[in-house]
Design a protein around this motif. Structure first.
Motif, PDB file in Angstrom:
ATOM      1  N   VAL A 224       0.857  -1.183   0.000  1.00 18.04           N
ATOM      2  CA  VAL A 224       0.000   0.000   0.000  1.00 18.04           C
ATOM      3  C   VAL A 224       0.892   1.231   0.000  1.00 18.04           C
ATOM      4  O   VAL A 224       1.817   1.336   0.814  1.00 18.04           O
ATOM      5  N   GLU A 225       0.635   2.157  -0.911  1.00 20.90           N
ATOM      6  CA  GLU A 225       1.355   3.432  -0.930  1.00 20.90           C
ATOM      7  C   GLU A 225       0.491   4.476  -0.239  1.00 20.90           C
ATOM      8  O   GLU A 225      -0.580   4.831  -0.730  1.00 20.90           O
ATOM      9  N   ASN A 226       0.949   4.968   0.900  1.00 19.00           N
ATOM     10  CA  ASN A 226       0.220   5.974   1.673  1.00 19.00           C
ATOM     11  C   ASN A 226       0.807   7.366   1.405  1.00 19.00           C
ATOM     12  O   ASN A 226       1.934   7.491   0.931  1.00 19.00           O
ATOM     13  N   MET A 227       0.010   8.390   1.699  1.00 17.06           N
ATOM     14  CA  MET A 227       0.418   9.796   1.485  1.00 17.06           C
ATOM     15  C   MET A 227       0.794  10.036   0.032  1.00 17.06           C
ATOM     16  O   MET A 227       1.764  10.729  -0.293  1.00 17.06           O
ATOM     17  N   SER A 228       0.024   9.459  -0.857  1.00 18.07           N
ATOM     18  CA  SER A 228       0.323   9.489  -2.286  1.00 18.07           C
ATOM     19  C   SER A 228      -0.339  10.701  -2.935  1.00 18.07           C
ATOM     20  O   SER A 228      -1.370  10.603  -3.589  1.00 18.07           O
ATOM     21  N   GLY A 229       0.277  11.855  -2.732  1.00 25.39           N
ATOM     22  CA  GLY A 229      -0.259  13.079  -3.316  1.00 25.39           C
ATOM     23  C   GLY A 229      -1.299  13.738  -2.433  1.00 25.39           C
ATOM     24  O   GLY A 229      -1.933  13.095  -1.591  1.00 25.39           O
ATOM     25  N   PHE A 230      -1.472  15.041  -2.613  1.00 25.89           N
ATOM     26  CA  PHE A 230      -2.481  15.809  -1.883  1.00 25.89           C
ATOM     27  C   PHE A 230      -3.510  16.314  -2.874  1.00 25.89           C
ATOM     28  O   PHE A 230      -3.191  17.032  -3.827  1.00 25.89           O
ATOM     29  N   SER A 243       6.796  12.844  -4.102  1.00 22.96           N
ATOM     30  CA  SER A 243       7.071  12.088  -5.322  1.00 22.96           C
ATOM     31  C   SER A 243       5.840  11.243  -5.666  1.00 22.96           C
ATOM     32  O   SER A 243       4.754  11.453  -5.130  1.00 22.96           O
ATOM     33  N   GLN A 244       5.991  10.263  -6.537  1.00 25.04           N
ATOM     34  CA  GLN A 244       4.862   9.421  -6.906  1.00 25.04           C
ATOM     35  C   GLN A 244       5.347   8.086  -7.469  1.00 25.04           C
ATOM     36  O   GLN A 244       6.447   7.972  -8.009  1.00 25.04           O
TER      37      GLN A 244
END
Length: 307
Positions: A224-230, A243-244
């Motif tokens: 799981v990728e968390n904090m993936s962009g705002f 980053s992404q």
């Protein structure tokens, strides 16, 4: 399950999910709490075991801080988060007399070679303890550190029948993780969700967590990728603060499923601060589709991958 066991352990748990990361601050507790809520809203009975020794956050996230853990004939009764008793919680945080108290264990105490006074055992001959925070000289003498604490959470907690037990772990790949895996291993099926944030410094540490899973024989359900962009709440534009794509790339290189990306979401942060049910209260938020999708993938993959 093949392990002979009594009512006060994990014999009634169908699936155990460890939420892991080689990096601190990536949001393991957030993913653990929201996954549990999403599974509950899918009609599942869920338990959460919070074994983050130095940062037990789950009680606050689920508005359960300050609650006491009582005893029954089968062992310690976990704290029920909702009136329907569909989410039960056991946390290191319930052992602290003061929420500002620091758990200062080092060397032998932390690693399990020295005596540390643990809460009263359900088998205590005195039999009058009201909660885990009480202790007496009649209890089984002091047991060793973190390893013994994990074993007590496994053997002495009356979890009952659960579809899923979500285990929120501390960061890293050290003694705490080995103690947790060793204590839970007899109660298969056991699998792991690995959490990262997108940036390379996090992905590098989490790659070592995947190595830990391979070495210990843990089945990885996915990354799981968390904090993936705002996502801006006004214009809906997404800014990649950290980053992404790092989580998806990591999953591809490791040959494990990528479960999804969870964006930074003020409504999610606010619900965790207030102990609200984000899945129920914020279905239109930017993080909801990702969290809901991750839970659906766990529901569809866990029975097959952990069989």
């Amino acid at each position: 399950m093949g392990t002979a066991a009594g009512p006060g352990n994990l014999a009634g748990v169908r699936h155990i999910l460890l939420v892991l990361s080689g990096k601190g601050g990536v949001g393991k507790s957030t993913i653990s709490a929201e996954l549990a809520l999403a599974l509950r809203h899918a009609g599942k009975k869920v338990g959460i075991l919070d074994v983050d020794l130095c940062g037990p956050s789950i009680p606050r996230m689920l508005r359960a801080q300050g609650r006491a853990v009582h005893q029954c004939d089968g062992g310690w009764v976990p704290v029920f988060v909702d009136q329907e008793q569909s989410i039960s919680l056991m946390s290191v945080g319930f052992l602290l007399e003061n929420p500002d108290e620091a758990v200062v264990w080092r060397g032998p105490k932390k690693n399990g070679n020295a005596a540390v006074r643990l809460p009263a055992s359900p088998s205590c001959p005195r039999g009058t303890h009201k909660s885990m925070r009480e202790s007496c000289g009649s209890c089984a003498p002091s047991a060793p550190g973190f390893s013994a604490l994990i074993k007590q959470f496994v053997s002495d907690v009356a979890w009952g029948q659960l579809d899923y037990l979500v285990v929120d772990t501390p960061p890293g790949t050290s003694d705490e993780h080995m103690a947790t895996v060793d204590a839970l291993r007899p109660y298969s099926p056991l699998g792991a969700l690995v959490v990262t944030t997108p940036q390379a410094v996090s992905v590098g540490d989490v790659r070592r967590e995947l190595t830990f899973c391979r070495k210990t024989g843990l089945q990885v359900l996915g990354v799981v990728e968390n904090m993936s962009g705002f996502v801006c709440p006004h214009c809906a534009e997404c800014t990649n603060v950290f980053s992404q794509g790092g989580g998806e790339e990591l999953a591809t290189l490791a040959g494990v499923p990528f479960l999804g990306s969870v964006p930074l979401d003020p409504e999610l942060c606010g619900s965790l601060e207030e102990g609200r049910d984000f899945i129920r209260d914020f279905p239109k938020s930017s993080a909801f589709p990702a969290l809901f999708s991750i839970a659906q993938k766990v529901l569809s993959q866990a029975p097959a991958r952990l069989s």
